[in-house]
Each structure stands twice: as structure tokens, then as C-alpha cells.
Design a protein around this motif. Structure first.
Motif, PDB file in Angstrom:
ATOM      1  N   LEU A 416       0.879  -1.163   0.000  1.00  0.00           N
ATOM      2  CA  LEU A 416       0.000   0.000   0.000  1.00  0.00           C
ATOM      3  C   LEU A 416       0.914   1.209   0.000  1.00  0.00           C
ATOM      4  O   LEU A 416       1.969   1.179   0.634  1.00  0.00           O
ATOM      5  CB  LEU A 416      -0.883  -0.045   1.260  1.00  0.00           C
ATOM      6  N   LYS A 417       0.525   2.291  -0.656  1.00  0.00           N
ATOM      7  CA  LYS A 417       1.312   3.520  -0.647  1.00  0.00           C
ATOM      8  C   LYS A 417       1.479   4.025   0.790  1.00  0.00           C
ATOM      9  O   LYS A 417       0.503   4.224   1.493  1.00  0.00           O
ATOM     10  CB  LYS A 417       0.627   4.592  -1.476  1.00  0.00           C
ATOM     11  N   ILE A 418       2.712   4.281   1.181  1.00  0.00           N
ATOM     12  CA  ILE A 418       2.954   4.787   2.536  1.00  0.00           C
ATOM     13  C   ILE A 418       2.455   6.214   2.664  1.00  0.00           C
ATOM     14  O   ILE A 418       1.960   6.622   3.710  1.00  0.00           O
ATOM     15  CB  ILE A 418       4.443   4.678   2.908  1.00  0.00           C
ATOM     16  N   CYS A 419       2.569   6.991   1.586  1.00  0.00           N
ATOM     17  CA  CYS A 419       1.992   8.329   1.552  1.00  0.00           C
ATOM     18  C   CYS A 419       1.721   8.709   0.104  1.00  0.00           C
ATOM     19  O   CYS A 419       2.243   8.088  -0.823  1.00  0.00           O
ATOM     20  CB  CYS A 419       2.906   9.362   2.216  1.00  0.00           C
ATOM     21  N   TYR A 420       0.875   9.696  -0.073  1.00  0.00           N
ATOM     22  CA  TYR A 420       0.518  10.134  -1.416  1.00  0.00           C
ATOM     23  C   TYR A 420       0.226  11.634  -1.381  1.00  0.00           C
ATOM     24  O   TYR A 420      -0.441  12.112  -0.462  1.00  0.00           O
ATOM     25  CB  TYR A 420      -0.721   9.381  -1.930  1.00  0.00           C
ATOM     26  N   PRO A 421       0.732  12.385  -2.367  1.00  0.00           N
ATOM     27  CA  PRO A 421       1.599  11.968  -3.472  1.00  0.00           C
ATOM     28  C   PRO A 421       3.067  12.088  -3.086  1.00  0.00           C
ATOM     29  O   PRO A 421       3.396  12.496  -1.964  1.00  0.00           O
ATOM     30  CB  PRO A 421       1.237  12.970  -4.561  1.00  0.00           C
ATOM     31  N   SER A 448       5.581   1.873  -2.062  1.00  0.00           N
ATOM     32  CA  SER A 448       4.527   0.934  -1.653  1.00  0.00           C
ATOM     33  C   SER A 448       5.135  -0.101  -0.707  1.00  0.00           C
ATOM     34  O   SER A 448       6.134  -0.739  -1.036  1.00  0.00           O
ATOM     35  CB  SER A 448       3.917   0.235  -2.870  1.00  0.00           C
ATOM     36  N   TRP A 449       4.518  -0.254   0.466  1.00  0.00           N
ATOM     37  CA  TRP A 449       5.063  -1.110   1.522  1.00  0.00           C
ATOM     38  C   TRP A 449       4.111  -2.269   1.819  1.00  0.00           C
ATOM     39  O   TRP A 449       3.016  -2.061   2.356  1.00  0.00           O
ATOM     40  CB  TRP A 449       5.290  -0.282   2.787  1.00  0.00           C
ATOM     41  N   PRO A 450       4.519  -3.524   1.507  1.00  0.00           N
ATOM     42  CA  PRO A 450       3.656  -4.682   1.756  1.00  0.00           C
ATOM     43  C   PRO A 450       3.245  -4.842   3.215  1.00  0.00           C
ATOM     44  O   PRO A 450       2.178  -5.393   3.498  1.00  0.00           O
ATOM     45  CB  PRO A 450       4.524  -5.861   1.305  1.00  0.00           C
ATOM     46  N   GLY A 484      10.771 -12.224  -3.715  1.00  0.00           N
ATOM     47  CA  GLY A 484      11.642 -12.404  -2.562  1.00  0.00           C
ATOM     48  C   GLY A 484      11.264 -11.572  -1.353  1.00  0.00           C
ATOM     49  O   GLY A 484      12.121 -11.155  -0.583  1.00  0.00           O
ATOM     50  N   TRP A 485       9.976 -11.303  -1.156  1.00  0.00           N
ATOM     51  CA  TRP A 485       9.475 -10.561   0.006  1.00  0.00           C
ATOM     52  C   TRP A 485      10.212  -9.233   0.196  1.00  0.00           C
ATOM     53  O   TRP A 485      10.851  -9.001   1.220  1.00  0.00           O
ATOM     54  CB  TRP A 485       9.598 -11.399   1.296  1.00  0.00           C
ATOM     55  N   PRO A 486      10.134  -8.323  -0.765  1.00  0.00           N
ATOM     56  CA  PRO A 486      10.882  -7.066  -0.661  1.00  0.00           C
ATOM     57  C   PRO A 486      10.376  -6.168   0.468  1.00  0.00           C
ATOM     58  O   PRO A 486       9.234  -6.265   0.898  1.00  0.00           O
ATOM     59  CB  PRO A 486      10.646  -6.389  -2.021  1.00  0.00           C
ATOM     60  N   GLU A 487      11.249  -5.260   0.877  1.00  0.00           N
ATOM     61  CA  GLU A 487      10.914  -4.277   1.909  1.00  0.00           C
ATOM     62  C   GLU A 487       9.884  -3.282   1.384  1.00  0.00           C
ATOM     63  O   GLU A 487       8.941  -2.916   2.084  1.00  0.00           O
ATOM     64  CB  GLU A 487      12.184  -3.543   2.320  1.00  0.00           C
ATOM     65  N   TYR A 488      10.065  -2.829   0.143  1.00  0.00           N
ATOM     66  CA  TYR A 488       9.148  -1.863  -0.456  1.00  0.00           C
ATOM     67  C   TYR A 488       9.235  -1.939  -1.974  1.00  0.00           C
ATOM     68  O   TYR A 488      10.147  -2.564  -2.539  1.00  0.00           O
ATOM     69  CB  TYR A 488       9.463  -0.432   0.020  1.00  0.00           C
ATOM     70  N   THR A 506      11.316  -9.003   7.080  1.00  0.00           N
ATOM     71  CA  THR A 506      10.474  -9.759   8.004  1.00  0.00           C
ATOM     72  C   THR A 506       9.071  -9.187   8.128  1.00  0.00           C
ATOM     73  O   THR A 506       8.088  -9.936   8.154  1.00  0.00           O
ATOM     74  CB  THR A 506      11.140  -9.821   9.389  1.00  0.00           C
ATOM     75  N   TRP A 507       8.950  -7.859   8.195  1.00  0.00           N
ATOM     76  CA  TRP A 507       7.595  -7.353   8.406  1.00  0.00           C
ATOM     77  C   TRP A 507       6.752  -7.400   7.135  1.00  0.00           C
ATOM     78  O   TRP A 507       5.531  -7.348   7.202  1.00  0.00           O
ATOM     79  CB  TRP A 507       7.588  -5.996   9.079  1.00  0.00           C
ATOM     80  N   SER A 508       7.378  -7.544   5.966  1.00  0.00           N
ATOM     81  CA  SER A 508       6.609  -7.805   4.749  1.00  0.00           C
ATOM     82  C   SER A 508       5.989  -9.193   4.820  1.00  0.00           C
ATOM     83  O   SER A 508       4.842  -9.410   4.428  1.00  0.00           O
ATOM     84  CB  SER A 508       7.503  -7.694   3.506  1.00  0.00           C
TER      85      SER A 508
END
Length: 548
Positions: A416-421, A448-450, A484-488, A506-508
């Protein structure tokens, strides 16, 4: 599991009005032939329909969560093969101290040449991991984490010969192993080693919220009511509730003190910190003992919550009518009758806001301070506002309406977008200090942060829109494992793996697991969800003229 008697108010919480004992013991099966699907129901409807009367403790760990839940039919269907992969990856991140699990490291990226601090246990990062372990009935690691970070709070906190407040919680910690002496020591980082040397404001809030989640899930109040935990909460609150020169009930913060841990122009009163502050205050109010020092803090919390709630719901809220009012503001107004209380110049409203704001929907602004409104949309703050009921039911619906209306911009191809725009061009140079990691649509600048998937899912469930969560989870499932479960992720739509993103973040991984398990069993939301705070009715007193 035997319940521990306690004076801690969490054991008698009346705000949610939900008897989970019936929901979790009787486990009524919902069939596919039901006349009205859960997808069409609000969380409050579900809560009140399932019971009459309430026991605030979540449930015994004997209750199996996850796919053997009464809601597994008609939501996501069969367990996704990605779940097993995620659990395997999450377990590889577990950190042990003297033979006991105490947390999870930030990332297990063996391909990265620079470890930096990604091999440490972050208080903020561990929260979704803790929820995943609780939902899987693995409570020891969460209890150990709470106790270890509590003890680290008493460590000496020096940054360049300057001592931090006693209540400050560490940003992270690591296990220092001396092989020659065969010893292990926990070493905390309170910001003295962080990029930019910024101490985290949010760590203490996440700790309090997690303590409540642990207590509600395990039905064991002994940890929360222990002298150590009671003192820890009081020390954290003492930092936040101290009287000073500030005229606002919100918490004044520096840039980089939260999940957005680099300079992004969020100094002042960022929505993320205010929402977490509000939620932590309400959690502490339930867990503090009403005796001795606790009684004084309970009184202070009540006063602060009253002012904070009014301030946030009125001055941070933005929808189409409010935007139109700001657009027509007069400036240089004086006295208590001023409408433009913060002297915001209408010409400072960025052009993008007028196109972004739909007729149906709204959100909490990124920041409000004298002569400045940050109109950016921030995901974490708005989702926490829904979960904690900082947002009214109407505001919660409006936030979800906005996400639905602006799905392409806020969700895109990876939630999800952490902030916009994103901040661009000359403005980017000034605000971020030319930070190359925060170029437009990357990292904290519109990346975008999973991990935010679990917060979106919780907000969707609480507002009765699980189909939105299901859609977002399916988007994530199509990419996370193979990437590979990226950070962002980078780009306007979140199409590209972040240019400096760590793999096996890990938090992804944990964020995905929590989102999926929560959608499979919506009752697990009760660990963190809070219903709207009902004002206490004043005591009726007879006047002197009553008898006359």
C-alpha cells in the motif's frame, strides 16, 4: 486456560460489547447458503450479533486460529501455498537470547553486502510478527520480547553526551555474543546509532499496544499488572503527558521519529504519531491500576484524550466540504471567534488536492500546525485512526470510501502507498535534503510497503469491507514470493522492486500472514481493535433547593 483475577481494567472492558466466549467456544459454522454474507456486514454488526454481554479477554490459546475458523468459508477459500512459505521465512528471522526467542530481525537478506542494522530486532518491525505468532498460539516469543524491551528501557540513554528521558524505549536491539567468554548481552539502540540520530517516538506506543494485544489474547493479566509493566507504562506516558509550552493536545515530534524514519517534512504533529498516541493512551487507560501513581495517570489520560479526540476529529479531518471551507478561509483572524484558527493561507493548498479529493470520502491530514497543513495522505495514520476509533464511524467509512475511489493511486499493483503523493523536483531537494533514497515514488516518498497490508485488512474488516482486503491480498500474493518478500516497491503503481529494498524483509512476511489470518478469522481483530469511546455520563447531584 485459567484466568487470572485482576484489578486491571482490561479484564472488564465494556466498550466493545462482544461476548467472545460464545464466538470462540461455540464456533457457529457459517454456510455458503447464508442469506447475507459477511462481506455485506459491518464489524460492529458482527460484534453485536454474536453476543450479549462482554468478556474483554480475547480467548484461550487452546482456540485454534487461522484456517480452522468459522469464517474460513466464503472469504479466501483454501489455504494459499504462500502461507507455508511465509511461515518458513518468518521462523528463519527469529532471534534467540540465552536459548529463548525474543524477537525477529528486520531482514534475512543474504544477498545484501551491507548488513547495517537489518540484523537487529526493531520494536516497530516486530509488531506484525508478534500478531502472527499470537494468532498461531505461540505466545512465549511475544512475552519474552515485552520483558526484554522493558528491561532495556532502564538502560542509560546517551546521545552525544545528552541524556534521553527515562521513559524512552529503544528503536531496536541486538544480541551481542562473546564467544571467548561464552556470554550473551542485549545491546539497545535508542537512536544514537540511527541514520540522522533520531530517537523513535513510536516505540513506546507500539509496546503498550502490543501489551494489550498479548493480554487480550492469552487471558493472562498477570504480565500487564506486574510492577515492572505498570512502571514501564507510567514512564512512557510521563514523557508524553508532561506539561510545557505547547498549546495543542497533539504530540510535538521531530522528523524521522516514526516509520517514516528519514527527513520527509513530517516534523510537528504527524498523523502517524498522533493516531498511535491516541491508541496507546486508550490501551494504557485499560491496563493501568487505579491506585497510587496509576490513579494520577488515569486522570491525566482522561483529560488528554478528551482534548486530543476533539482536536484530531475537527482540525485534522479533510473531506470535500472541509476542503471547500479552507479554500474560502480569511486570514489574520484574531480572538476566539476566528474560523481559520491556524492562519492557513488558502493559496498554500496544493493543486493536486482538488483533483484527489472525491465528493464521497475523506481522510486525516498528514500534519496541522501554525500556518501549515500537510495535505498528504498517510496510510498508517489513517488505518490506525480506524482501528483505534480515533475516527468516528462516519469518518472511518469516509476513509475507506476514499481508498476505494482512489484505489489506483493508493493501492495500484502492490498494497500500500505509505503516503501520497510523492514530493518532486525543487520541493524534494528542500524537504528531504536531496536524500537519494527518497526520490519520487520510492521508499518513504510515495513507495509501496507490503507490511501495510495488515493495517489495510484490519481497517477493511472493521468497516465491513473484507472484499477490499481480499482484493489487496490477492494483489500481494501474485508478487511477494517470486520477488523475494521485498521491503518496499517503487513507482506510481508499485510495479518495481525498490531500488534499495532488502529481500526477505520480516515485516513484509509477517504483514501478509497477519492480513490473511485476520481475514480468515475476523475475531482476531479484537486483539487490536477498539470501539468508539463512549463519554461517561456525569453523576447527578441534588442541588440545595431539591428538598425545598
Amino acid at each position: 486456560m485459567k484466568r487470572v483475577s485482576s484489578h486491571v481494567s482490561i479484564a472488564s472492558e465494556a466498550e466493545i460489547n462482544l461476548d467472545l466466549s460464545r464466538l470462540l467456544i461455540d464456533k457457529p459454522r457459517l454456510t455458503l447458503e447464508r442469506k447475507r454474507s459477511f462481506d455485506e456486514q459491518s464489524w460492529s454488526e458482527l460484534s453485536h450479533r454474536q453476543n450479549d454481554g462482554f468478556d474483554s479477554i480475547m480467548h484461550s490459546p487452546a482456540f485454534p486460529s487461522g484456517f480452522d475458523s468459522p469464517f474460513s468459508l466464503g472469504t479466501l477459500g483454501d489455504p494459499h501455498p504462500l502461507v507455508n512459505e511465509a511461515w518458513e521465512a518468518l521462523r528463519k528471522s527469529v532471534v534467540y537470547f540465552r536459548g529463548q526467542p525474543v524477537g525477529t530481525i528486520a531482514a534475512v537478506d543474504h544477498a545484501s553486502e551491507e548488513v547495517l542494522n537489518y540484523d537487529q530486532v526493531f520494536v516497530r518491525d516486530f509488531f506484525p510478527s508478534a500478531l502472527a505468532f499470537l494468532m498461531n498460539n505461540e505466545t512465549d516469543i511475544v512475552k519474552n520480547f515485552l520483558l526484554k524491551t522493558l528491561h532495556l528501557q532502564s538502560s542509560e540513554k546517551m546521545v552525544d553526551r545528552f541524556k534521553l528521558g527515562a521513559g524512552a524505549m529503544p528503536a531496536s536491539f541486538k544480541v551481542d555474543r562473546n564467544r571467548n567468554r561464552n556470554t550473551e548481552t542485549l545491546v539497545a539502540d535508542f537512536g544514537e546509532s540511527a541514520i540522522g540520530r533520531v530517537a523513535p517516538v513510536d516505540s513506546g506506543f507500539w509496546w503498550i499496544i502490543l501489551l494489550r494485544a498479548y493480554t487480550k489474547y492469552t487471558a493472562d493479566t498477570s504480565l500487564a499488572e506486574s510492577p515492572e509493566c505498570q512502571n514501564c507504562m507510567r514512564l512512557i506516558l510521563n514523557l508524553c503527558l508532561s506539561e510545557g509550552f505547547d498549546t495543542f493536545p497533539t504530540l510535538l515530534c521531530t522528523d524521522g521519529c516514526s516509520m517514516i524514519d528519514r527527513r520527509m517534512g513530517i516534523y510537528g504533529y504527524p498523523i502517524e504519531i498522533q493516531a498511535l498516541f491516541y491508541m496507546a493512551l486508550r490501551c494504557a487507560l485499560q491496563m493501568l491500576k487505579p491506585d497510587g501513581e496509576g490513579k494520577d495517570f488515569i486522570e491525566k489520560i482522561g483529560q488528554r484524550l478528551h482534548a486530543l479526540t476533539y482536536h484530531m476529529r475537527n482540525y485534522f479531518w479533510l473531506d470535500f466540504p472541509h476542503l471547500n471551507n479552507i479554500y474560502r478561509y480569511k486570514t489574520e483572524e484574531y480572538s476566539h471567534t476566528a474560523v481559520n484558527k491556524f492562519n492557513v493561507i488558502p493559496d498554500s493548498i496544493p493543486d493536486w488536492v482538488f483533483d484527489f479529493m472525491p465528493c464521497r470520502g475523506g481522510y486525516f491530514l498528514g500534519n496541522v500546525s501554525p500556518a501549515m497543513m500537510d495535505f498528504r495522505w498517510f496510510a498508517l495514520g489513517n488505518c490506525i485512526a480506524i482501528i483505534s476509533s480515533l475516527a468516528t464511524p462516519e469518518q472511518s467509512v469516509a476513509i475507506m470510501d476514499l481508498i476505494e475511489e482512489r484505489w489506483e493511486e493508493l493501492v495500484g499493483e502492490m498494497p500500500l502507498k505509505i503516503c501520497y503523493p510523492a514530493i518532486e523536483n525543487h520541493e524534494w531537494r528542500i524537504i528531504t535534503g536531496c536524500d537519494p533514497k527518497n526520490t519520487r515514488w520510492s521508499y518513504h516518498n510515495g513507495g509501496s510497503w507490503p507490511v501495510l497490508l495488515w493495517l489495510l485488512t484490519a481497517a477493511c474488516i472493521k468497516t465491513g469491507r473484507p472484499q477490499m482486503a481480499k482484493r489487496a491480498i490477492e494483489l500481494a500474493e501474485s508478487r511477494l514470493l517470486k520477488d523475494g518478500w521485498p521491503e518496499y516497491y517503487d513507482g506510481k503503481l508499485g510495479r518495481f522492486i525498490g531500488k534499495q529494498a532488502r529481500k526477505f524483509q520480516t515485516w513484509s512476511i509477517a504483514g501478509y500472514l497477519v492480513a490473511r489470518m485476520m481475514l480468515e478469522d475476523p475475531s482476531t481483530l479484537m486483539m487490536i481493535s477498539m470501539e468508539e469511546d463512549r463519554p461517561v455520563k456525569p453523576t447527578m447531584r441534588r442541588s440545595a433547593s431539591w428538598n425545598a
